[in-house]
Design an enzyme around this catalytic site. Sequence first.
Site, short mmCIF file in Angstrom:
data_model
loop_
_atom_site.label_atom_id
_atom_site.label_comp_id
_atom_site.label_asym_id
_atom_site.label_seq_id
_atom_site.Cartn_x
_atom_site.Cartn_y
_atom_site.Cartn_z
N ASP A 27 5.74 2.82 7.05
CA ASP A 27 4.52 2.04 6.82
C ASP A 27 3.71 2.81 5.78
OD1 ASP A 27 2.10 0.71 6.86
OD2 ASP A 27 1.57 1.32 8.89
N HIS B 19 0.84 -1.21 0.00
CA HIS B 19 0.00 0.00 0.00
C HIS B 19 0.86 1.25 0.00
CE1 HIS B 19 0.19 1.29 4.35
NE2 HIS B 19 0.34 0.00 4.60
N HIS C 171 3.02 3.81 13.09
CA HIS C 171 1.96 4.82 13.18
C HIS C 171 2.33 5.99 14.09
CE1 HIS C 171 -1.58 2.39 11.32
NE2 HIS C 171 -0.46 2.26 10.65
N GLU D 248 -5.29 1.40 2.24
CA GLU D 248 -5.09 0.26 3.14
C GLU D 248 -5.36 0.67 4.58
OE1 GLU D 248 -2.85 -2.45 5.89
OE2 GLU D 248 -2.67 -0.30 5.64
N GLU D 249 -4.90 1.87 4.92
CA GLU D 249 -4.95 2.31 6.32
C GLU D 249 -6.37 2.53 6.84
OE1 GLU D 249 -2.59 2.08 8.29
OE2 GLU D 249 -0.70 2.35 7.24
N ASP E 284 4.43 -5.40 3.56
CA ASP E 284 4.09 -4.31 4.47
C ASP E 284 5.07 -4.34 5.64
OD1 ASP E 284 2.64 -2.27 5.82
OD2 ASP E 284 0.72 -3.11 5.19
CO CO Z 1 -0.30 1.13 8.79
ZN ZN Z 2 0.92 -0.77 6.47
#
Ligand code: CO
Ligand code: ZN
Length: 332
Positions: A163, A61, A305, A195-196, A218
């Site tokens: 990420d 992603h 994150h 994706e998130e 990922d």
């Molecule tokens: Co993420």
């Molecule tokens: Zn991710």
Amino acid sequence: MKELIQKLCASFGPAGREGQIRAVIAAEIEKLKEEYFVDTLGNLVVRKGPAGGKKILVAAHMDEIGLMVTYIEENGYLRFTNLGGIMQQTLPGTRVFFENGTVGVIGQEKNKETREPGLSKYYLDIGAENRETALAKVKIGDAAVYLAPLHQEGKRLTAKSLDNRVGCAVLLETLSRLSAATLPGEVFFVFTVQEEVGLRGAQTIAYRTKPHYGLAVDVTRVGDTPEPEFKTNVSLGKGPTVKVMDSAVICHPKVTNLMMDVAEKNNIPYQPEVLERGGTDAGAIHLSRDGIPTGALSIPCRYIHTPAEMVDLDDVENGIALLQELLKCEQW
Ligand code: CO
Ligand code: ZN
């Protein structure tokens, strides 16, 4: 490698607003003289290898977590909601930027309770003295992402959006190292959107490409920091992981076994991964149509994150090596 990751991480691309990061990835693909298309939702797809054999979908992603403006106060402060899994404790004092370059600082109202106050108690300060001057720069519905340039410390990189820009870098580098002649079948390298916020881009592109196998690339959590939330053997610098399970998928044993065999045959270090909370595009891909055997390769990452995610360059290199050998393998 660092330069590529740096470029990808610096780009703006919260879920649903992937235009800038997609343009950066498209430019890299043009440099490789590969063809691509963009689907309705914005997934970018590169097809490589001979048609007629097994089709493999490899997804990373390109979107990142972010904020979206919900309300503008009379005094110029912005209120926001989350795009994906924002961690409240990292917000105060953090800078974010909008697609048009506007920069804001996140502030927090006085918190009288011990528990996390909720996003309604935070605000964004873009240096506007009233609603009108704020509106000249930012509208309701505009999105912002962390402003956090990449830094290298030894083999470790820290930046926002590793990420999953590190996953995008793994796909791009694998693409550049693989020649179509060495692929036993068709591979769809997909840079997915959204994706998130729930694996949304992966869902539509898995349906469209109708692959025989799926693979997500990922990041994953590590257990090598003081008192981690969950016990896990995954550490930074000990190799990419072969996912066995997370909250969205139980990986198909055919795919995980093949990944582990390929790693062992080629002396590529890897770590088995069971992630107790979190998911990746594999969660959507394996449920497409009548089910698709799917696995995932992850790059270990600390502080996921937050504005300062951290990966190890050796894991990135070994991740590329594993993906490359896996796609060349005849045993699919
Ligand atoms: Co993420
Ligand atoms: Zn991710």
